[in-house]
Design an enzyme around this catalytic site. Structure first.
Site, short mmCIF file in Angstrom:
data_model
loop_
_atom_site.label_atom_id
_atom_site.label_comp_id
_atom_site.label_asym_id
_atom_site.label_seq_id
_atom_site.Cartn_x
_atom_site.Cartn_y
_atom_site.Cartn_z
N PHE A 1 -34.95 -25.99 24.68
CA PHE A 1 -35.78 -26.89 24.53
C PHE A 1 -35.71 -27.96 23.15
O PHE A 1 -35.48 -27.08 21.72
CB PHE A 1 -37.29 -26.60 24.16
CG PHE A 1 -38.11 -27.70 23.61
CD1 PHE A 1 -38.47 -28.92 25.07
CD2 PHE A 1 -38.77 -28.46 22.49
CE1 PHE A 1 -39.39 -30.02 24.96
CE2 PHE A 1 -39.72 -29.20 22.73
CZ PHE A 1 -40.35 -30.47 23.73
N GLU B 1 -29.75 -38.43 35.01
CA GLU B 1 -30.41 -38.49 33.46
C GLU B 1 -30.40 -37.73 32.50
O GLU B 1 -29.39 -36.81 32.85
CB GLU B 1 -32.16 -38.18 33.67
CG GLU B 1 -32.44 -39.14 34.74
CD GLU B 1 -34.10 -38.81 34.54
OE1 GLU B 1 -34.96 -39.95 35.39
OE2 GLU B 1 -34.26 -37.53 34.43
N GLU C 1 -31.48 -33.79 35.38
CA GLU C 1 -31.66 -33.77 36.95
C GLU C 1 -30.51 -34.83 37.33
O GLU C 1 -30.37 -36.31 36.28
CB GLU C 1 -32.93 -34.49 37.26
CG GLU C 1 -33.78 -33.66 36.43
CD GLU C 1 -35.98 -33.83 36.64
OE1 GLU C 1 -35.35 -35.20 37.20
OE2 GLU C 1 -36.51 -33.12 35.19
N ARG D 1 -32.48 -41.65 44.30
CA ARG D 1 -32.33 -43.33 44.73
C ARG D 1 -31.98 -43.90 43.70
O ARG D 1 -31.40 -44.53 42.74
CB ARG D 1 -34.24 -43.40 44.78
CG ARG D 1 -34.21 -43.10 43.06
CD ARG D 1 -36.58 -43.30 43.21
NE ARG D 1 -36.98 -43.06 42.13
CZ ARG D 1 -36.52 -42.35 41.34
NH1 ARG D 1 -36.32 -40.86 41.16
NH2 ARG D 1 -37.02 -42.40 39.55
N ARG E 1 -42.57 -52.54 32.00
CA ARG E 1 -42.63 -52.93 32.68
C ARG E 1 -44.70 -53.35 32.89
O ARG E 1 -45.34 -52.50 32.06
CB ARG E 1 -43.07 -50.70 33.20
CG ARG E 1 -41.72 -50.40 33.40
CD ARG E 1 -41.90 -48.89 34.54
NE ARG E 1 -41.17 -48.78 34.72
CZ ARG E 1 -40.13 -47.47 35.23
NH1 ARG E 1 -41.35 -46.90 35.69
NH2 ARG E 1 -39.07 -47.31 35.35
C1 MV4 Z 1 -36.96 -31.50 28.53
C2 MV4 Z 1 -36.87 -31.76 27.03
C3 MV4 Z 1 -37.22 -31.35 26.13
N1 MV4 Z 1 -35.69 -30.12 26.40
N2 MV4 Z 1 -35.38 -29.97 28.76
C4 MV4 Z 1 -39.17 -33.69 31.12
C5 MV4 Z 1 -39.20 -34.84 32.25
C6 MV4 Z 1 -38.03 -34.33 32.73
N3 MV4 Z 1 -36.79 -34.94 33.60
C7 MV4 Z 1 -37.62 -33.16 31.86
N4 MV4 Z 1 -38.36 -33.62 30.31
C8 MV4 Z 1 -38.17 -33.05 29.57
N5 MV4 Z 1 -37.10 -31.85 29.76
C9 MV4 Z 1 -35.03 -30.26 27.63
N6 MV4 Z 1 -34.05 -29.86 27.55
C10 MV4 Z 1 -37.70 -32.87 26.92
C11 MV4 Z 1 -38.08 -33.16 28.32
C12 MV4 Z 1 -39.47 -34.59 28.50
C13 MV4 Z 1 -39.06 -36.14 28.72
C14 MV4 Z 1 -37.99 -36.12 29.23
C15 MV4 Z 1 -36.77 -37.07 29.43
C16 MV4 Z 1 -38.26 -38.40 29.27
C17 MV4 Z 1 -38.86 -37.91 28.76
C18 MV4 Z 1 -40.09 -36.97 27.86
C19 MV4 Z 1 -40.76 -36.58 27.96
C20 MV4 Z 1 -41.35 -35.61 27.44
C21 MV4 Z 1 -40.53 -34.13 27.80
#
Ligand code: MV4
Length: 424
Positions: free
Chosen positions: A180, A253, A265, A269, A315
């Site tokens: 994390f 991303e 990810e 699209r 937005r």
């Molecule tokens: C995470 C992260 C921290 N560490 N993965 C949230 C949406 C999903 N696309 C992946 N996300 C996250 N993955 C790891 N290993 C924190 C998030 C995250 C986040 C990521 C992108 C944009 C906004 C976010 C808001 C909260 C958490």
């Protein structure tokens, strides 16, 4: 391009301004999205009635639905996007990550595949990765189906709960685990590919200003990140696209922390925020997307891709600004801003309805300028010029962000907005 456009609408959207912009329109069902915009058979019937050759899925609803793309392909129509196989590959976040890792894209360290059923084996994996970890659902994405675990004693319960939720929400109980990252930025790379082996990257966007996984402000380029690091990453993304046979537009991303990028990810699209990339590159991304879908070659090469200046998108949502509660209703007044460096993309007009059924996004204001400071100044003027009545809009929240010293400095994390609103 000489193409005729047929727009679809639900009964709640009759009279929408975008229907006038199209050459033709078809109503596909009731206001409830499951009976119209999410009804694949209704959409295919509309395509047949209209004599369409291709289907553009937009950026919501079925845009990343592999089964829908396959149905479009089987009906003999062109799906304006990658093949259904590639959408499926990227829709499963475990297979997406494995494919990207194999293609040399840097990923967040983690379980490298699905978590086993045995809790003891999971504990070993988490120990190896190191706490805190995040447990994510293979069928999730965009913030759905994930749980942070800070202590080994909480791991087994977190896995069990996330697994149950994932099975209920996505019909897929598979989970994976990652380190994390506490305070990352959200940086994404735009790619563009044709069916002739050409894959380009169009620079990056910084999408860190979000709340509850809804992006609010996006910009290009990302402030303060070395250009060479972005270029190396962009080349990796383009190479990965060639490897998996990607077609059309896509977005990789990444989380960016301590000078390092980690893939999370891929979006298959066109995205809401593609506008800022269009503004700094001068490339009409949707035009290239259509060319690719028609089997044509891209009209440009990587050498033609140069970015100039800066762009920021706000937005505009029909919602109560600071809390974000939706505010559907009739727009009794609608005046969009203009002037040098201001682009407004919207499907709204005066006296139109904002239905309660759908997303609250009603306009995108994009400010361009020679640098970030000019964009911020132009955006503030544009937000002040905007006149909307009948529904609440979030312009006040945007002005709040644009006035924050840390935002003006540039480079804030994904948690900045939620913390600023809590007054931290
Ligand atoms: C995470 C992260 C921290 N560490 N993965 C949230 C949406 C999903 N696309 C992946 N996300 C996250 N993955 C790891 N290993 C924190 C998030 C995250 C986040 C990521 C992108 C944009 C906004 C976010 C808001 C909260 C958490």
């Amino acid at each position: 391009m000489g193409l005729r456009a047929v727009a679809v609408c639900s009964e709640a959207d009759r009279g929408g301004a975008w229907l006038e912009a199209a050459d033709d329109s078809v109503c596909i069902g009731p206001g409830r999205a499951s009976e119209s915009y999410l009804d694949a058979d209704a959409l295919l019937l509309a395509a047949e009635v209209a004599g369409a050759d291709a289907v553009h899925p937009g950026y919501g609803f079925l845009a990343e639905n592999a089964a829908f793309a396959a149905k479009v392909e089987q009906a003999g129509l062109a799906f304006i996007g990658p093949t259904s196989d590639v959408i499926r590959l990227m829709g499963d976040k475990i297979s997406a990550k494995a494919a990207m890792r194999a293609a040399g894209v840097p990923c967040v360290p983690g379980s490298d595949g699905a978590l086993p059923a045995d809790p003891a084996r999971c504990a070993e994996i988490a120990d190896e990765v190191g706490y805190p970890v995040i447990v994510k659902a293979a069928g999730g994405g965009g913030g759905r189906g994930m749980r942070v675990v800070r202590d080994g004693s909480d791991l087994a319960a977190a896995i069990a709960t996330t697994r149950e939720e994932a099975f209920r929400a996505f019909g897929n109980a598979e989970l994976y685990l990652e380190k994390f990252l506490e305070l990352p930025r959200h940086i994404e790379i735009q790619v563009l590919c044709d069916n002739h082996g050409n894959a380009l990257w169009l620079g990056e966007r910084d999408c860190s200003i979000q709340r509850r996984h809804q992006k609010l402000i996006e910009e290009a380029p990302a402030p303060g990140i070395p250009r060479e690091a972005i270029a190396a990453l962009g080349e990796r993304c383009a190479a990965a696209c060639r490897e998996i046979g990607y077609r059309g537009v896509g977005t990789f991303e990444f989380l960016y922390e301590n000078g390092t990028f980690a893939f999370i990810e891929m979006n298959t699209r066109i995205q809401v925020e593609h506008t800022v990339t269009e503004q700094v590159t001068g490339i009409d991304i949707v035009r290239e997307q259509l060319r690719a879908a028609l089997g044509e070659r891209l009209s440009l090469t990587q050498r033609d891709v140069r970015t100039k200046g800066h762009a920021i998108e706000c937005r505009i949502n029909a919602e109560h600004g600071f809390e974000g509660r939706p505010s559907p209703g009739r727009l009794t007044q609608w005046h969009a801003p203009g002037g040098p460096g201001i682009r407004v993309d919207s499907h709204m007009k005066a006296n139109a309805d904002v239905p309660p059924h759908y997303d609250s996004l009603i306009a995108k204001i994009v400010a361009s300028g020679c640098d970030r400071a000019e964009c911020i100044a132009r955006m503030k003027a544009a937000l002040a010029e905007m006149r909307v009545a009948g529904v609440a809009v979030n312009t006040g929240l945007h002005r709040f962000v644009l006035d924050q010293p840390a935002f003006r400095e540039g480079g804030v994390s994904i948690h900045f907005l939620e913390r600023a609103l809590q007054g931290e």
